[in-house]
Design a protein around this motif. Structure first.
Motif, PDB file in Angstrom:
ATOM      1  N   PHE A  41     -43.169  -9.476 -13.012  1.00 42.04           N
ATOM      2  CA  PHE A  41     -42.481 -10.155 -14.101  1.00 42.04           C
ATOM      3  C   PHE A  41     -41.473 -11.127 -13.512  1.00 42.04           C
ATOM      4  N   ASP A  42     -40.748 -10.655 -12.511  1.00 38.83           N
ATOM      5  CA  ASP A  42     -39.912 -11.545 -11.710  1.00 38.83           C
ATOM      6  C   ASP A  42     -39.779 -10.935 -10.322  1.00 38.83           C
ATOM      7  N   ALA A  43     -39.282 -11.730  -9.410  1.00 36.77           N
ATOM      8  CA  ALA A  43     -39.264 -11.315  -8.004  1.00 36.77           C
ATOM      9  C   ALA A  43     -37.899 -10.755  -7.620  1.00 36.77           C
ATOM     10  N   SER A  44     -37.251 -10.067  -8.561  1.00 34.25           N
ATOM     11  CA  SER A  44     -35.938  -9.512  -8.253  1.00 34.25           C
ATOM     12  C   SER A  44     -36.085  -8.271  -7.376  1.00 34.25           C
ATOM     13  N   GLY A  45     -35.031  -7.958  -6.691  1.00 29.75           N
ATOM     14  CA  GLY A  45     -34.984  -6.717  -5.916  1.00 29.75           C
ATOM     15  C   GLY A  45     -35.519  -6.854  -4.508  1.00 29.75           C
ATOM     16  N   SER A  46     -35.526  -5.730  -3.822  1.00 33.54           N
ATOM     17  CA  SER A  46     -35.989  -5.721  -2.449  1.00 33.54           C
ATOM     18  C   SER A  46     -36.636  -4.372  -2.154  1.00 33.54           C
ATOM     19  N   VAL A  47     -37.372  -4.346  -1.069  1.00 25.69           N
ATOM     20  CA  VAL A  47     -38.089  -3.140  -0.670  1.00 25.69           C
ATOM     21  C   VAL A  47     -37.592  -2.728   0.713  1.00 25.69           C
ATOM     22  N   ALA A  48     -37.174  -1.481   0.841  1.00 23.53           N
ATOM     23  CA  ALA A  48     -36.779  -0.949   2.143  1.00 23.53           C
ATOM     24  C   ALA A  48     -37.986  -0.257   2.756  1.00 23.53           C
ATOM     25  N   TRP A  49     -38.237  -0.526   4.023  1.00 24.90           N
ATOM     26  CA  TRP A  49     -39.435   0.057   4.655  1.00 24.90           C
ATOM     27  C   TRP A  49     -39.086   0.669   6.000  1.00 24.90           C
ATOM     28  N   GLU A  50     -39.957   1.573   6.421  1.00 21.20           N
ATOM     29  CA  GLU A  50     -39.813   2.192   7.732  1.00 21.20           C
ATOM     30  C   GLU A  50     -41.208   2.416   8.314  1.00 21.20           C
ATOM     31  N   LEU A  51     -41.373   1.972   9.534  1.00 22.61           N
ATOM     32  CA  LEU A  51     -42.657   2.109  10.213  1.00 22.61           C
ATOM     33  C   LEU A  51     -42.454   3.007  11.433  1.00 22.61           C
ATOM     34  N   THR A  52     -43.239   4.086  11.492  1.00 24.39           N
ATOM     35  CA  THR A  52     -43.088   5.056  12.571  1.00 24.39           C
ATOM     36  C   THR A  52     -44.399   5.152  13.348  1.00 24.39           C
ATOM     37  N   GLY A  53     -44.298   5.024  14.649  1.00 21.90           N
ATOM     38  CA  GLY A  53     -45.463   5.187  15.503  1.00 21.90           C
ATOM     39  C   GLY A  53     -45.687   6.650  15.821  1.00 21.90           C
ATOM     40  N   GLN A  54     -46.957   7.018  15.926  1.00 24.22           N
ATOM     41  CA  GLN A  54     -47.269   8.428  16.139  1.00 24.22           C
ATOM     42  C   GLN A  54     -48.593   8.550  16.882  1.00 24.22           C
ATOM     43  N   ALA A  55     -48.605   9.351  17.902  1.00 22.30           N
ATOM     44  CA  ALA A  55     -49.868   9.716  18.545  1.00 22.30           C
ATOM     45  C   ALA A  55     -49.994  11.220  18.372  1.00 22.30           C
ATOM     46  N   GLU A  57     -51.774  15.162  17.671  1.00 23.77           N
ATOM     47  CA  GLU A  57     -52.368  16.132  18.595  1.00 23.77           C
ATOM     48  C   GLU A  57     -53.758  15.683  19.029  1.00 23.77           C
ATOM     49  N   ASP A  58     -54.426  14.946  18.162  1.00 22.88           N
ATOM     50  CA  ASP A  58     -55.755  14.439  18.526  1.00 22.88           C
ATOM     51  C   ASP A  58     -55.650  13.181  19.407  1.00 22.88           C
ATOM     52  N   ARG A  59     -54.418  12.801  19.732  1.00 20.11           N
ATOM     53  CA  ARG A  59     -54.130  11.662  20.608  1.00 20.11           C
ATOM     54  C   ARG A  59     -54.578  10.336  20.014  1.00 20.11           C
ATOM     55  N   LYS A  60     -54.807  10.311  18.718  1.00 11.76           N
ATOM     56  CA  LYS A  60     -55.153   9.045  18.085  1.00 11.76           C
ATOM     57  C   LYS A  60     -53.873   8.350  17.630  1.00 11.76           C
ATOM     58  N   PRO A  61     -53.750   7.070  17.925  1.00 12.21           N
ATOM     59  CA  PRO A  61     -52.532   6.353  17.528  1.00 12.21           C
ATOM     60  C   PRO A  61     -52.520   6.044  16.029  1.00 12.21           C
ATOM     61  N   ARG A  62     -51.384   6.310  15.434  1.00 12.09           N
ATOM     62  CA  ARG A  62     -51.253   6.051  14.002  1.00 12.09           C
ATOM     63  C   ARG A  62     -49.915   5.393  13.712  1.00 12.09           C
TER      64      ARG A  62
END
Ligand SMILES: [Zn+2]
Length: 171
Positions: A41-55, A57-62
């Motif tokens: 409807f309008d572009a008011s406001g903001s978004v807070a984000w957090e990105l966490t790296g993780q490998a 137990e299966d050693r797959k990167p996520r």
């Protein structure tokens, strides 16, 4: 003034970011999320984000992407503004560039697989995930379809009073 929210956030090597268990967080103005514009409807406001790296137990990167904020969507019934709380939490499996995404990952509802391209744009990733999370037809729980006379969706105080009188009835 802070440059935060206007400079691009880029991860040079996403797989390394995951293996090193790094964390990045930031805040982005909704107006910068251009691909959302049609739904807003309008572009008011903001978004807070957090990105966490993780490998794991299966050693797959996520990557774990969490985001919170309020978006002003357009109500599909009255076309008015509708505050929609965004609470995103996505698990993203990083697949090296040129490698095929394993079939079992495609069927996994718990996580999405994404290509671990160099110089990953975090805001673009955030946009992707928000677009997936948006409701298809957002609506107010209760709202009036706008009447032809006057575009004001708010009831006049007199109409509310009349409604109260009618509803109360004589005792
Ligand atoms: Zn509405």
């Amino acid at each position: 003034m802070s440059q935060e929210g206007s400079t691009p956030v880029v991860i040079a090597d996403p797989i390394r970011f995951a293996r090193d268990a790094r964390v990045l967080r930031g805040q982005v103005a909704v107006g910068r999320l251009g691909r959302l514009a049609d739904q807003l409807f309008d572009a008011s406001g903001s978004v807070a984000w957090e990105l966490t790296g993780q490998a794991g137990e299966d050693r797959k990167p996520r990557l774990l992407l969490a985001a919170n904020g309020t978006l002003r969507l357009r109500c599909q019934r009255c076309l008015g503004g509708l505050d929609w709380p965004l609470a995103l939490s996505s698990r993203l499996l990083l697949v090296p560039v040129g490698q095929e995404i394993p079939e079992e990952e495609l069927e996994d509802d718990e996580q999405d697989a994404i290509e671990a391209a160099a110089d990953m744009d975090v805001v673009a990733l955030l946009e992707d995930e928000i677009l997936l999370a948006l409701p298809i037809a957002p609506r107010h729980d209760e709202c009036d379809v706008p009447r032809p006379e006057g575009g004001d969706s708010k009831k006049s105080p007199f109409a509310v009073l009349a409604g109260l009188k009618a509803g109360a009835g004589p005792r």
